[in-house]
Design a protein around this motif. Sequence first.
Motif, PDB file in Angstrom:
ATOM      1  N   VAL A   1       0.829  -1.213   0.000  1.00 43.37           N
ATOM      2  CA  VAL A   1       0.000   0.000   0.000  1.00 43.37           C
ATOM      3  C   VAL A   1       0.861   1.259   0.000  1.00 43.37           C
ATOM      4  O   VAL A   1       0.460   2.289  -0.544  1.00 43.37           O
ATOM      5  N   ASP A   2       2.057   1.188   0.581  1.00 41.16           N
ATOM      6  CA  ASP A   2       2.957   2.345   0.554  1.00 41.16           C
ATOM      7  C   ASP A   2       3.481   2.589  -0.856  1.00 41.16           C
ATOM      8  O   ASP A   2       3.545   3.731  -1.329  1.00 41.16           O
ATOM      9  N   VAL A   3       3.868   1.507  -1.533  1.00 37.61           N
ATOM     10  CA  VAL A   3       4.364   1.637  -2.914  1.00 37.61           C
ATOM     11  C   VAL A   3       3.248   2.138  -3.826  1.00 37.61           C
ATOM     12  O   VAL A   3       3.456   3.008  -4.671  1.00 37.61           O
ATOM     13  N   MET A   4       2.048   1.593  -3.642  1.00 34.58           N
ATOM     14  CA  MET A   4       0.913   1.988  -4.480  1.00 34.58           C
ATOM     15  C   MET A   4       0.540   3.440  -4.230  1.00 34.58           C
ATOM     16  O   MET A   4       0.203   4.176  -5.176  1.00 34.58           O
ATOM     17  N   THR A   5       0.583   3.877  -2.987  1.00 35.97           N
ATOM     18  CA  THR A   5       0.301   5.272  -2.657  1.00 35.97           C
ATOM     19  C   THR A   5       1.249   6.206  -3.400  1.00 35.97           C
ATOM     20  O   THR A   5       0.833   7.222  -3.985  1.00 35.97           O
ATOM     21  N   GLU A   6       2.520   5.848  -3.388  1.00 35.79           N
ATOM     22  CA  GLU A   6       3.521   6.667  -4.077  1.00 35.79           C
ATOM     23  C   GLU A   6       3.236   6.748  -5.574  1.00 35.79           C
ATOM     24  O   GLU A   6       3.337   7.817  -6.183  1.00 35.79           O
ATOM     25  N   ARG A   7       2.842   5.614  -6.165  1.00 36.44           N
ATOM     26  CA  ARG A   7       2.524   5.604  -7.600  1.00 36.44           C
ATOM     27  C   ARG A   7       1.315   6.493  -7.898  1.00 36.44           C
ATOM     28  O   ARG A   7       1.314   7.255  -8.872  1.00 36.44           O
ATOM     29  N   ILE A   8       0.274   6.383  -7.085  1.00 34.84           N
ATOM     30  CA  ILE A   8      -0.926   7.197  -7.297  1.00 34.84           C
ATOM     31  C   ILE A   8      -0.571   8.679  -7.290  1.00 34.84           C
ATOM     32  O   ILE A   8      -0.989   9.449  -8.172  1.00 34.84           O
ATOM     33  N   LEU A   9       0.203   9.094  -6.301  1.00 35.95           N
ATOM     34  CA  LEU A   9       0.533  10.514  -6.149  1.00 35.95           C
ATOM     35  C   LEU A   9       1.499  11.004  -7.217  1.00 35.95           C
ATOM     36  O   LEU A   9       1.517  12.200  -7.536  1.00 35.95           O
ATOM     37  N   GLU A  10       2.293  10.096  -7.789  1.00 41.98           N
ATOM     38  CA  GLU A  10       3.150  10.488  -8.909  1.00 41.98           C
ATOM     39  C   GLU A  10       2.319  10.725 -10.168  1.00 41.98           C
ATOM     40  O   GLU A  10       2.675  11.535 -11.017  1.00 41.98           O
ATOM     41  N   ILE A  11       1.207   9.992 -10.275  1.00 38.48           N
ATOM     42  CA  ILE A  11       0.290  10.171 -11.405  1.00 38.48           C
ATOM     43  C   ILE A  11      -0.572  11.408 -11.190  1.00 38.48           C
ATOM     44  O   ILE A  11      -0.769  12.214 -12.100  1.00 38.48           O
ATOM     45  N   ASN A  12      -1.101  11.541  -9.984  1.00 41.21           N
ATOM     46  CA  ASN A  12      -2.014  12.636  -9.668  1.00 41.21           C
ATOM     47  C   ASN A  12      -1.729  13.165  -8.261  1.00 41.21           C
ATOM     48  O   ASN A  12      -2.247  12.630  -7.275  1.00 41.21           O
ATOM     49  N   PRO A  13      -0.913  14.206  -8.152  1.00 36.72           N
ATOM     50  CA  PRO A  13      -0.559  14.753  -6.829  1.00 36.72           C
ATOM     51  C   PRO A  13      -1.752  15.251  -6.029  1.00 36.72           C
ATOM     52  O   PRO A  13      -1.657  15.409  -4.807  1.00 36.72           O
ATOM     53  N   ASP A  14      -2.870  15.505  -6.705  1.00 39.99           N
ATOM     54  CA  ASP A  14      -4.061  15.994  -6.006  1.00 39.99           C
ATOM     55  C   ASP A  14      -4.922  14.877  -5.437  1.00 39.99           C
ATOM     56  O   ASP A  14      -5.911  15.145  -4.734  1.00 39.99           O
ATOM     57  N   ALA A  15      -4.587  13.629  -5.735  1.00 44.85           N
ATOM     58  CA  ALA A  15      -5.387  12.499  -5.247  1.00 44.85           C
ATOM     59  C   ALA A  15      -5.278  12.360  -3.732  1.00 44.85           C
ATOM     60  O   ALA A  15      -4.249  12.710  -3.129  1.00 44.85           O
ATOM     61  N   LYS A  16      -6.331  11.837  -3.148  1.00 42.73           N
ATOM     62  CA  LYS A  16      -6.333  11.537  -1.713  1.00 42.73           C
ATOM     63  C   LYS A  16      -6.243  10.023  -1.552  1.00 42.73           C
ATOM     64  O   LYS A  16      -7.007   9.289  -2.193  1.00 42.73           O
TER      65      LYS A  16
END
Length: 250
Positions: free
Chosen positions: A78-93
């Motif tokens: 979940v930590d790795v996935m969180t980082e990927r999400i935020l690299e794609i969309n910094p505005d994501a929660k």
Amino acid sequence: MLNQFSRTQLLLGSDNMERLANAKVAVFGIGGVGGYVVEALARSGVGSFVIVDDDKVCLTNINRQIIATRKTVGKYKVDVMTERILEINPDAKVEARKCFYLPENAHEFDFSEYDYVVDAVDTVTAKLEIIMRAKECNVPVISCMGAGNKLDPTQFEVADIYKTSVCPLARVMRRELKKRGVKKLKVVYSKEQPTRPIEDMSISCRSHCVCPPGTVHKCTERRDIPGSIAFVPSVAGLILAGEVIKDLTK
């Protein structure tokens, strides 16, 4: 304004992009299937995620999991996935939950907050709990059936659970959901007859465990260790994501 989702907006329109940006999707299981679900949802503009998995990236995940590389082995998924999400969309929660979802901790999750629920876990007990909680809250839910021990990604279909066939996991789920009075459930399943993994102890997790230190659910504790390949669970995950996007925007 031109942004990372402009090409998607050409297909879906601005109103639907706003719907996706305001949507909160919970994905249970961030493995071979779930990782691709989250990846596709993030790249489609979904703005809020709850991602649930207690596992760490293992060397044996590299063959099929989008978050697994030599650099991420040993890190929480979940930590790795969180980082990927935020690299794609910094505005994501992103709400990352390091736990294995079971009836014992189900009370810690408020399903009424979610706009959609994706079940990408392996165990029947957890799948049933996720599905029943979503149904109780009238939240749309989609569930993935078996993706292991298969080689043909073209045999995946979207169907109601009671119209599935061949898949052993789907057979169990049909029986258990019928007992619980569930009338329908959208699933992704494969009509491919699963193969039996080759029994080779020289590459078996049972005799050569490489689970990262601190791993709670080790492969040595599993009743069966399925074979897997890059292009099967990924396709299942992308199909699941596609259904979520279509349902949120239709």
